[in-house]
Design a protein around this motif. Structure first.
Motif, PDB file in Angstrom:
ATOM      1  N   THR A 177       0.614   7.958  -6.715  1.00 16.31           N
ATOM      2  CA  THR A 177       1.190   7.634  -5.407  1.00 16.31           C
ATOM      3  C   THR A 177       0.745   8.641  -4.355  1.00 16.31           C
ATOM      4  OG1 THR A 177       3.130   6.662  -6.462  1.00 16.31           O
ATOM      5  CG2 THR A 177       3.334   7.257  -4.147  1.00 16.31           C
ATOM      6  N   ASP A 178       0.682   9.915  -4.757  1.00 19.57           N
ATOM      7  CA  ASP A 178       0.253  10.956  -3.821  1.00 19.57           C
ATOM      8  C   ASP A 178      -1.199  10.736  -3.379  1.00 19.57           C
ATOM      9  OD1 ASP A 178       2.685  12.239  -3.912  1.00 19.57           O
ATOM     10  OD2 ASP A 178       2.112  13.518  -5.584  1.00 19.57           O
ATOM     11  N   THR A 179      -2.061  10.293  -4.315  1.00 18.47           N
ATOM     12  CA  THR A 179      -3.448  10.018  -3.970  1.00 18.47           C
ATOM     13  C   THR A 179      -3.537   8.899  -2.941  1.00 18.47           C
ATOM     14  OG1 THR A 179      -4.214  10.715  -6.155  1.00 18.47           O
ATOM     15  CG2 THR A 179      -5.696   9.331  -4.863  1.00 18.47           C
ATOM     16  N   LEU A 180      -2.760   7.836  -3.161  1.00 14.40           N
ATOM     17  CA  LEU A 180      -2.746   6.711  -2.217  1.00 14.40           C
ATOM     18  C   LEU A 180      -2.212   7.141  -0.859  1.00 14.40           C
ATOM     19  CD1 LEU A 180      -1.565   3.757  -4.494  1.00 14.40           C
ATOM     20  CD2 LEU A 180      -3.816   4.075  -3.462  1.00 14.40           C
ATOM     21  N   VAL A 181      -1.193   7.998  -0.865  1.00 14.80           N
ATOM     22  CA  VAL A 181      -0.652   8.500   0.399  1.00 14.80           C
ATOM     23  C   VAL A 181      -1.710   9.309   1.133  1.00 14.80           C
ATOM     24  CG1 VAL A 181       1.024  10.082   1.432  1.00 14.80           C
ATOM     25  CG2 VAL A 181       1.759   8.477  -0.335  1.00 14.80           C
ATOM     26  N   GLY A 182      -2.432  10.150   0.381  1.00 18.17           N
ATOM     27  CA  GLY A 182      -3.496  10.946   0.989  1.00 18.17           C
ATOM     28  C   GLY A 182      -4.580  10.072   1.592  1.00 18.17           C
ATOM     29  N   PHE A 183      -5.008   9.043   0.844  1.00 17.19           N
ATOM     30  CA  PHE A 183      -6.015   8.121   1.372  1.00 17.19           C
ATOM     31  C   PHE A 183      -5.485   7.374   2.589  1.00 17.19           C
ATOM     32  CE2 PHE A 183      -8.826   8.433  -2.343  1.00 17.19           C
ATOM     33  CZ  PHE A 183     -10.059   8.239  -1.738  1.00 17.19           C
ATOM     34  N   ALA A 184      -4.189   7.038   2.580  1.00 16.42           N
ATOM     35  CA  ALA A 184      -3.599   6.326   3.718  1.00 16.42           C
ATOM     36  C   ALA A 184      -3.706   7.162   4.994  1.00 16.42           C
ATOM     37  CB  ALA A 184      -2.144   5.982   3.424  1.00 16.42           C
ATOM     38  N   PHE A 185      -3.488   8.471   4.873  1.00 15.33           N
ATOM     39  CA  PHE A 185      -3.645   9.355   6.039  1.00 15.33           C
ATOM     40  C   PHE A 185      -5.096   9.386   6.504  1.00 15.33           C
ATOM     41  CE2 PHE A 185       0.539  11.219   5.032  1.00 15.33           C
ATOM     42  CZ  PHE A 185       1.053  11.376   6.311  1.00 15.33           C
ATOM     43  N   VAL A 186      -6.034   9.469   5.535  1.00 14.09           N
ATOM     44  CA  VAL A 186      -7.452   9.498   5.893  1.00 14.09           C
ATOM     45  C   VAL A 186      -7.852   8.186   6.553  1.00 14.09           C
ATOM     46  CG1 VAL A 186      -9.805   9.630   4.999  1.00 14.09           C
ATOM     47  CG2 VAL A 186      -8.044  11.158   4.098  1.00 14.09           C
ATOM     48  N   TRP A 187      -7.420   7.067   5.961  1.00 11.98           N
ATOM     49  CA  TRP A 187      -7.730   5.756   6.549  1.00 11.98           C
ATOM     50  C   TRP A 187      -7.148   5.626   7.955  1.00 11.98           C
ATOM     51  CZ3 TRP A 187      -6.006   3.197   1.389  1.00 11.98           C
ATOM     52  CH2 TRP A 187      -7.078   3.172   0.504  1.00 11.98           C
ATOM     53  N   SER A 188      -5.951   6.175   8.141  1.00 10.57           N
ATOM     54  CA  SER A 188      -5.340   6.137   9.475  1.00 10.57           C
ATOM     55  C   SER A 188      -6.176   6.933  10.471  1.00 10.57           C
ATOM     56  CB  SER A 188      -3.916   6.700   9.423  1.00 10.57           C
ATOM     57  OG  SER A 188      -3.094   5.919   8.567  1.00 10.57           O
ATOM     58  N   GLY A 189      -6.649   8.084  10.019  1.00 11.77           N
ATOM     59  CA  GLY A 189      -7.507   8.890  10.881  1.00 11.77           C
ATOM     60  C   GLY A 189      -8.791   8.156  11.238  1.00 11.77           C
ATOM     61  N   VAL A 190      -9.390   7.486  10.240  1.00 11.21           N
ATOM     62  CA  VAL A 190     -10.603   6.708  10.487  1.00 11.21           C
ATOM     63  C   VAL A 190     -10.321   5.573  11.473  1.00 11.21           C
ATOM     64  CG1 VAL A 190     -12.256   5.113   9.437  1.00 11.21           C
ATOM     65  CG2 VAL A 190     -11.695   7.270   8.291  1.00 11.21           C
ATOM     66  N   ALA A 191      -9.164   4.899  11.313  1.00  8.75           N
ATOM     67  CA  ALA A 191      -8.792   3.794  12.205  1.00  8.75           C
ATOM     68  C   ALA A 191      -8.646   4.285  13.644  1.00  8.75           C
ATOM     69  CB  ALA A 191      -7.497   3.144  11.727  1.00  8.75           C
ATOM     70  N   VAL A 192      -7.982   5.437  13.813  1.00 10.61           N
ATOM     71  CA  VAL A 192      -7.829   6.001  15.158  1.00 10.61           C
ATOM     72  C   VAL A 192      -9.193   6.380  15.721  1.00 10.61           C
ATOM     73  CG1 VAL A 192      -6.898   7.950  16.467  1.00 10.61           C
ATOM     74  CG2 VAL A 192      -5.485   6.822  14.736  1.00 10.61           C
ATOM     75  N   PHE A 193     -10.037   6.958  14.870  1.00 12.84           N
ATOM     76  CA  PHE A 193     -11.377   7.352  15.288  1.00 12.84           C
ATOM     77  C   PHE A 193     -12.171   6.144  15.783  1.00 12.84           C
ATOM     78  CE2 PHE A 193     -15.860   7.791  13.958  1.00 12.84           C
ATOM     79  CZ  PHE A 193     -16.230   8.845  14.769  1.00 12.84           C
ATOM     80  N   LEU A 194     -12.114   5.044  15.017  1.00 15.03           N
ATOM     81  CA  LEU A 194     -12.846   3.841  15.396  1.00 15.03           C
ATOM     82  C   LEU A 194     -12.263   3.192  16.637  1.00 15.03           C
ATOM     83  CD1 LEU A 194     -13.549   2.207  11.909  1.00 15.03           C
ATOM     84  CD2 LEU A 194     -15.133   3.484  13.353  1.00 15.03           C
ATOM     85  N   ALA A 195     -10.948   3.257  16.766  1.00 17.04           N
ATOM     86  CA  ALA A 195     -10.290   2.622  17.912  1.00 17.04           C
ATOM     87  C   ALA A 195     -10.650   3.308  19.227  1.00 17.04           C
ATOM     88  CB  ALA A 195      -8.782   2.634  17.728  1.00 17.04           C
ATOM     89  N   THR A 196     -11.074   4.574  19.162  1.00 19.60           N
ATOM     90  CA  THR A 196     -11.411   5.300  20.387  1.00 19.60           C
ATOM     91  C   THR A 196     -12.875   5.116  20.773  1.00 19.60           C
ATOM     92  OG1 THR A 196     -11.931   7.320  19.154  1.00 19.60           O
ATOM     93  CG2 THR A 196      -9.663   7.057  19.924  1.00 19.60           C
ATOM     94  N   ARG A 197     -13.629   4.394  19.938  1.00 19.32           N
ATOM     95  CA  ARG A 197     -15.040   4.155  20.248  1.00 19.32           C
ATOM     96  C   ARG A 197     -15.185   2.852  21.016  1.00 19.32           C
ATOM     97  NH1 ARG A 197     -18.734   5.413  15.065  1.00 19.32           N
ATOM     98  NH2 ARG A 197     -20.281   5.303  16.721  1.00 19.32           N
ATOM     99  N   ARG A 198     -16.098   2.835  21.949  1.00 19.02           N
ATOM    100  CA  ARG A 198     -16.336   1.628  22.709  1.00 19.02           C
ATOM    101  C   ARG A 198     -17.252   0.707  21.926  1.00 19.02           C
ATOM    102  NH1 ARG A 198     -17.330   3.730  28.931  1.00 19.02           N
ATOM    103  NH2 ARG A 198     -15.279   4.686  29.215  1.00 19.02           N
TER     104      ARG A 198
END
Length: 293
Positions: A272-293
């Motif tokens: 569960t901790d691994t999935l939580v960690g990946f969820a944070f990374v995926w969230s960071g990637v999503a925010v990163f992509l959302a800020t790109r034009r």
């Protein structure tokens, strides 16, 4: 969508799908040490890239030949590609260590983090300014890595080494002037001498797997060098036809496939901790992509 753009899109997808499925191929060679694998990858990638470089050189115009030879006479060219060669060798070594030691999920994590490392290098090295959302993306990824570090009880050095070396490689290649195929030829040429010295010492000591009576293994090691070039050729074709922003988004296909390969093909344990960690990374990637034009 024009035919050229459509071709570029499919080439980018093909390159990233191959990179995403790479762990399946290299895991078949898990009986061979990662250092020997990366050595053979360098040697055979050099052989294939040399053949391609010679053919292209002979078929190119006199102006193109003169420009290439002029580039090869510059010290800056050799300095740039020597640094790139050192960084890509580290990346290949860390990747092969991960996929041959049942750590494909950590390999996936490394390539998810790599674009965020690129952002940080842009700030630290190039003096670029970072928006608040992108700082948030980097922060989310940092939380994810911290969670997985605590969960695993060890620092995910493989992931960070892969991410850092690949981001550094991308930074160095911003100064490169040769096209990708000639660039890879020069990088493997730089690495060839120390690699051959290592292999000579390895085989002199009675170790090493190549040429020991297993033709299947020998051909797979040779094939690994060829497969190194195939996705790069696709990627090069894509870069000439579609916007860099689209290429950046499509690059997340690779680590996503690696994640599924590690989780479902190899059955690596996911707490569960691994999935939580990946969820944070995926969230960071999503925010990163959302800020790109």
């Amino acid at each position: 969508m024009s035919a050229s753009t459509r071709l570029g899109f499919f080439c980018a997808v093909a390159a990233n799908v191959i990179w995403g499925l790479f762990p399946i191929f290299w895991n078949l060679l898990r009986g061979t040490s990662a250092l020997e694998l990366v050595s053979h990858r360098i040697v055979w990638a050099f052989v294939f890239s040399m053949v391609i470089a010679v053919i292209r050189f002979r078929l190119s115009s006199r102006i193109v030949r003169a420009a290439l030879l002029e580039s090869l006479r510059r010290r800056q060219t050799w300095a740039i590609y020597s640094a790139a060669a050192f960084l890509i060798a580290i990346n290949w070594g860390a990747f092969l260590y991960a996929v041959t030691n049942e750590q494909v999920l950590l390999s996936s994590l490394g390539y998810y983090i790599s674009p965020l490392f690129n952002v940080l290098l842009g700030v630290v090295v190039l003096g670029e300014r970072l928006s608040a959302p992108r700082w948030g993306a980097v922060g989310l990824a940092g939380v994810g890595v911290s969670v997985m570090t605590v969960a695993a009880g060890q620092f995910p050095w493989v992931s960070l080494l892969m991410a850092g070396s690949f981001a550094g490689y991308a930074l160095v290649k911003k100064k490169a002037r040769l096209d990708p195929m000639n660039g890879l030829f020069l990088e493997t040429l730089v690495l060839l001498s120390p690699t051959l010295v290592y292999l000579a010492l390895l085989y002199q000591g009675g170790a090493g797997d190549f040429g020991r009576g297993d033709p299947v293994l020998d051909w797979m090691l040779i094939l690994g060098g060829f497969l190194t070039l195939v996705p790069l050729a696709f990627f090069s074709a894509a870069a000439q036809r579609i916007p860099l922003t689209l290429i950046g988004v499509l690059q997340f296909i690779g680590p996503t496939l690696q994640f599924f390969v590690g989780a479902f093909y190899f059955g690596e344990p996911m707490s569960t901790d691994t999935l939580v960690g990946f969820a944070f990374v995926w969230s960071g990637v999503a925010v990163f992509l959302a800020t790109r034009r």
